[in-house]
Motif scaffolding. Structure first.
Motif, mmCIF file in Angstrom:
data_model
loop_
_atom_site.group_PDB
_atom_site.id
_atom_site.type_symbol
_atom_site.label_atom_id
_atom_site.label_comp_id
_atom_site.label_asym_id
_atom_site.label_seq_id
_atom_site.Cartn_x
_atom_site.Cartn_y
_atom_site.Cartn_z
ATOM 1 N N LEU A 74 0.721 -1.472 -0.003
ATOM 2 C CA LEU A 74 -0.031 -0.090 -0.227
ATOM 3 C C LEU A 74 0.805 1.390 0.109
ATOM 4 C CD1 LEU A 74 -2.660 -1.011 2.652
ATOM 5 C CD2 LEU A 74 -2.759 -1.113 0.160
ATOM 6 N N SER A 75 0.331 2.329 -0.774
ATOM 7 C CA SER A 75 1.038 3.543 -0.716
ATOM 8 C C SER A 75 0.994 4.127 0.802
ATOM 9 C CB SER A 75 0.537 4.412 -1.636
ATOM 10 O OG SER A 75 -0.585 5.011 -1.229
ATOM 11 N N VAL A 76 1.880 5.178 1.186
ATOM 12 C CA VAL A 76 1.563 5.675 2.293
ATOM 13 C C VAL A 76 0.504 6.579 2.619
ATOM 14 C CG1 VAL A 76 3.017 7.425 4.093
ATOM 15 C CG2 VAL A 76 4.142 5.948 2.675
ATOM 16 N N SER A 77 0.011 6.784 1.355
ATOM 17 C CA SER A 77 -1.251 7.840 1.593
ATOM 18 C C SER A 77 -2.436 6.877 1.989
ATOM 19 C CB SER A 77 -1.604 8.706 0.266
ATOM 20 O OG SER A 77 -0.218 9.504 -0.208
ATOM 21 N N ALA A 78 -2.479 5.706 1.374
ATOM 22 C CA ALA A 78 -3.589 4.971 1.566
ATOM 23 C C ALA A 78 -3.374 4.387 2.863
ATOM 24 C CB ALA A 78 -3.286 3.609 0.387
ATOM 25 N N THR A 79 -2.230 4.254 3.451
ATOM 26 C CA THR A 79 -2.232 3.661 4.775
ATOM 27 C C THR A 79 -2.694 4.512 5.509
ATOM 28 O OG1 THR A 79 -0.307 2.058 4.186
ATOM 29 C CG2 THR A 79 -0.436 2.659 6.517
ATOM 30 N N GLY A 80 -2.303 5.912 5.343
ATOM 31 C CA GLY A 80 -2.614 7.126 6.448
ATOM 32 C C GLY A 80 -4.087 7.339 6.270
ATOM 33 N N VAL A 116 -6.610 5.029 5.590
ATOM 34 C CA VAL A 116 -7.151 3.718 6.140
ATOM 35 C C VAL A 116 -7.141 4.051 7.793
ATOM 36 C CG1 VAL A 116 -7.067 1.285 6.542
ATOM 37 C CG2 VAL A 116 -6.851 2.326 4.305
ATOM 38 N N TRP A 117 -5.956 4.374 8.297
ATOM 39 C CA TRP A 117 -5.928 4.579 9.699
ATOM 40 C C TRP A 117 -6.581 5.697 10.252
ATOM 41 C CZ3 TRP A 117 -4.888 0.805 13.093
ATOM 42 C CH2 TRP A 117 -4.249 -0.434 12.361
ATOM 43 N N LYS A 118 -6.702 6.852 9.546
ATOM 44 C CA LYS A 118 -7.330 7.887 10.029
ATOM 45 C C LYS A 118 -8.867 7.516 10.313
ATOM 46 C CE LYS A 118 -4.942 12.113 8.747
ATOM 47 N NZ LYS A 118 -5.121 13.487 7.850
ATOM 48 N N ILE A 119 -9.532 6.921 9.009
ATOM 49 C CA ILE A 119 -10.730 6.493 9.335
ATOM 50 C C ILE A 119 -10.777 5.494 10.326
ATOM 51 C CG2 ILE A 119 -12.716 5.168 8.006
ATOM 52 C CD1 ILE A 119 -11.634 6.317 5.311
ATOM 53 N N MET A 120 -10.146 4.789 10.596
ATOM 54 C CA MET A 120 -10.395 3.665 11.480
ATOM 55 C C MET A 120 -10.354 4.190 13.061
ATOM 56 S SD MET A 120 -8.342 0.276 9.984
ATOM 57 C CE MET A 120 -8.753 -0.823 11.250
ATOM 58 N N LEU A 121 -9.442 5.272 13.116
ATOM 59 C CA LEU A 121 -9.300 6.078 14.522
ATOM 60 C C LEU A 121 -9.955 7.115 14.702
ATOM 61 C CD1 LEU A 121 -5.136 5.500 14.574
ATOM 62 C CD2 LEU A 121 -6.932 4.223 15.778
ATOM 63 N N ASP A 122 -10.710 7.326 13.499
ATOM 64 C CA ASP A 122 -11.725 8.515 13.846
ATOM 65 C C ASP A 122 -12.572 8.430 15.037
ATOM 66 O OD1 ASP A 122 -12.826 11.110 12.331
ATOM 67 O OD2 ASP A 122 -14.708 9.861 12.759
ATOM 68 N N ARG A 123 -12.714 9.465 15.642
ATOM 69 C CA ARG A 123 -13.778 9.707 16.935
ATOM 70 C C ARG A 123 -15.038 9.487 16.732
ATOM 71 N NH1 ARG A 123 -11.423 11.834 21.506
ATOM 72 N NH2 ARG A 123 -13.361 12.368 22.292
ATOM 73 N N ASP A 124 -15.562 9.599 15.527
ATOM 74 C CA ASP A 124 -16.854 9.711 15.105
ATOM 75 C C ASP A 124 -17.640 8.359 14.711
ATOM 76 O OD1 ASP A 124 -17.297 12.374 16.112
ATOM 77 O OD2 ASP A 124 -16.581 13.093 14.180
ATOM 78 N N SER A 131 15.130 3.073 9.198
ATOM 79 C CA SER A 131 13.772 3.440 8.985
ATOM 80 C C SER A 131 13.263 4.269 9.926
ATOM 81 C CB SER A 131 12.960 2.236 8.346
ATOM 82 O OG SER A 131 11.701 2.472 8.164
ATOM 83 N N ALA A 132 13.173 4.050 11.281
ATOM 84 C CA ALA A 132 12.675 4.613 12.121
ATOM 85 C C ALA A 132 13.392 5.996 12.430
ATOM 86 C CB ALA A 132 12.826 3.709 13.580
ATOM 87 N N ILE A 133 14.708 6.143 12.246
ATOM 88 C CA ILE A 133 15.335 7.346 12.334
ATOM 89 C C ILE A 133 14.973 8.265 11.031
ATOM 90 C CG2 ILE A 133 17.534 8.514 12.144
ATOM 91 C CD1 ILE A 133 18.974 6.083 13.432
ATOM 92 N N GLN A 134 14.569 7.597 9.920
ATOM 93 C CA GLN A 134 14.442 8.657 8.969
ATOM 94 C C GLN A 134 12.820 8.795 8.702
ATOM 95 O OE1 GLN A 134 16.417 6.776 5.668
ATOM 96 N NE2 GLN A 134 18.597 7.503 6.268
ATOM 97 N N VAL A 135 12.025 8.482 9.801
ATOM 98 C CA VAL A 135 10.441 8.333 9.402
ATOM 99 C C VAL A 135 10.167 9.514 9.218
ATOM 100 C CG1 VAL A 135 9.946 8.728 11.768
ATOM 101 C CG2 VAL A 135 8.095 7.859 10.609
ATOM 102 N N PHE A 136 9.379 9.807 8.116
ATOM 103 C CA PHE A 136 8.717 11.232 7.670
ATOM 104 C C PHE A 136 7.559 11.198 6.971
ATOM 105 C CE2 PHE A 136 8.068 13.977 3.932
ATOM 106 C CZ PHE A 136 8.188 15.143 4.521
ATOM 107 N N ASP A 137 7.305 9.960 5.895
ATOM 108 C CA ASP A 137 6.299 9.997 5.193
ATOM 109 C C ASP A 137 4.921 9.518 6.014
ATOM 110 O OD1 ASP A 137 6.883 7.323 5.910
ATOM 111 O OD2 ASP A 137 7.217 6.606 3.755
ATOM 112 N N ILE A 138 4.941 8.744 6.985
ATOM 113 C CA ILE A 138 3.553 8.383 7.686
ATOM 114 C C ILE A 138 3.212 9.743 8.688
ATOM 115 C CG2 ILE A 138 4.871 7.407 9.853
ATOM 116 C CD1 ILE A 138 1.765 6.188 7.910
#
Length: 294
Positions: free
Chosen positions: A117-123, A125-133, A226-233
């Motif tokens: 999955l692209s980072v955009s798709a991952t983000g 999906v998880w935004k929807i799954m963690l949405d407060r409403d 990868s953890a040091i360079q985390v940016f996209d997510i």
């Protein structure tokens, strides 16, 4: 003899003609930007405007930057969560995938899907799954466990959520690396262990893990960098917020360049990150070798 020399010369010219364009591209897109970064360290100035020579002034600015210290703390917290979770899950999944079960090929394909999955798709999906409403995960924890957490809006929880989401997205890739290492372990060793009466847990600690150390070393280095360079997510999920609670080093560099800061200061931080990454990778290799020697 003359014919041999002529043939060797022709082969050399052919090889040179073949490699020169690639070497030129390598220099243009890797070597020159790499060296230019060190040059920028001596200057201050934004993307638009003139640079001002400051010598080693950017290094002094690093020591007095409170936001950078906070950012380093966020990055270290991200690493402390992301690396162990990723490695443990990937190793566990790799062991499960190495077993002889039905539809093993299907499971191997499915576990790798998050990595595709692209980072955009991952983000998204998880935004929807963690949405407060309307988020199903938020609703589950709220109604089942009574936890009403703002997973991406709370400063104390957001960096943890992002670290776990990043681990979820990369488990499939690293589990396949572990699977390759597990397939290289001779089955005769496990059969001999069964004859000696050792338990599956003992076989893991005394057979699997020692022979898997080179692969584990590789995965630790890859996950650490990868953890040091985390940016996209971070860019997709939180934009460094709320406030500066999910500012990581790479996000801080990005904001320094494109947020009106100094390009030279960002280059200085980039070099510091590179040095830290090299030292961390060297430490992992050294620790692994020391344990093997023991």
């Amino acid at each position: 003899m003359q014919a041999i020399k002529a043939q060797a010369r022709a082969e050399f010219i052919s090889a040179l003609a073949f490699l020169t364009p690639k070497f030129g591209l390598f220099c243009a897109f890797v070597v020159v930007p790499f060296l230019y970064t060190f040059y920028l360290m001596l200057f201050q100035g934004g993307l638009i405007g003139k640079f001002r020579f400051v010598g080693l002034g950017n290094f002094g600015a690093l020591l007095g930057d409170g936001l950078l210290r906070s950012t380093i703390g966020n990055t270290l917290l991200f690493m402390a969560i992301n690396i162990p979770v990723t490695v443990a899950l990937a190793l566990g999944v790799g062991i499960l995938l190495a077993r002889q079960v039905k539809f093993r090929g299907v499971y191997r394909s499915l576990i790798y899907v998050p990595s595709l999955l692209s980072v955009s798709a991952t983000g998204l999906v998880w935004k929807i799954m963690l949405d407060r409403d309307a988020g199903p995960i938020y609703g589950f924890f709220k109604h089942t466990l009574g936890l009403e957490l703002s997973y991406l809006q709370s400063g104390s929880v957001a960096i943890v959520s992002v670290a776990l989401i990043s681990a979820w997205a990369s488990v499939g890739f690293y589990s396949l690396i572990f699977l390759a290492g597990l397939n290289g372990i001779p089955q005769e060793l496990y059969e001999a262990g069964k004859v000696d009466g050792i338990s599956p847990r003992a076989a893991f600690w005394h057979i699997t893990l020692p022979l898997l150390k080179p692969v584990l070393q590789l995965v630790l280095i890859l996950t650490s960098i990868s953890a040091i360079q985390v940016f996209d997510i971070i860019f997709v999920l939180t934009q460094g917020g709320p406030g500066t609670s999910t500012y990581t080093v790479m996000w801080y560099i990005y904001k320094s360049v494109f947020g009106g800061g100094s390009v030279g200061y960002a280059a200085t931080i980039s070099v510091a990150v590179m040095v830290f990454s090299i030292l961390l990778a060297g430490a992992i290799v050294l620790i692994t070798r020391t344990r093997e020697a023991k």
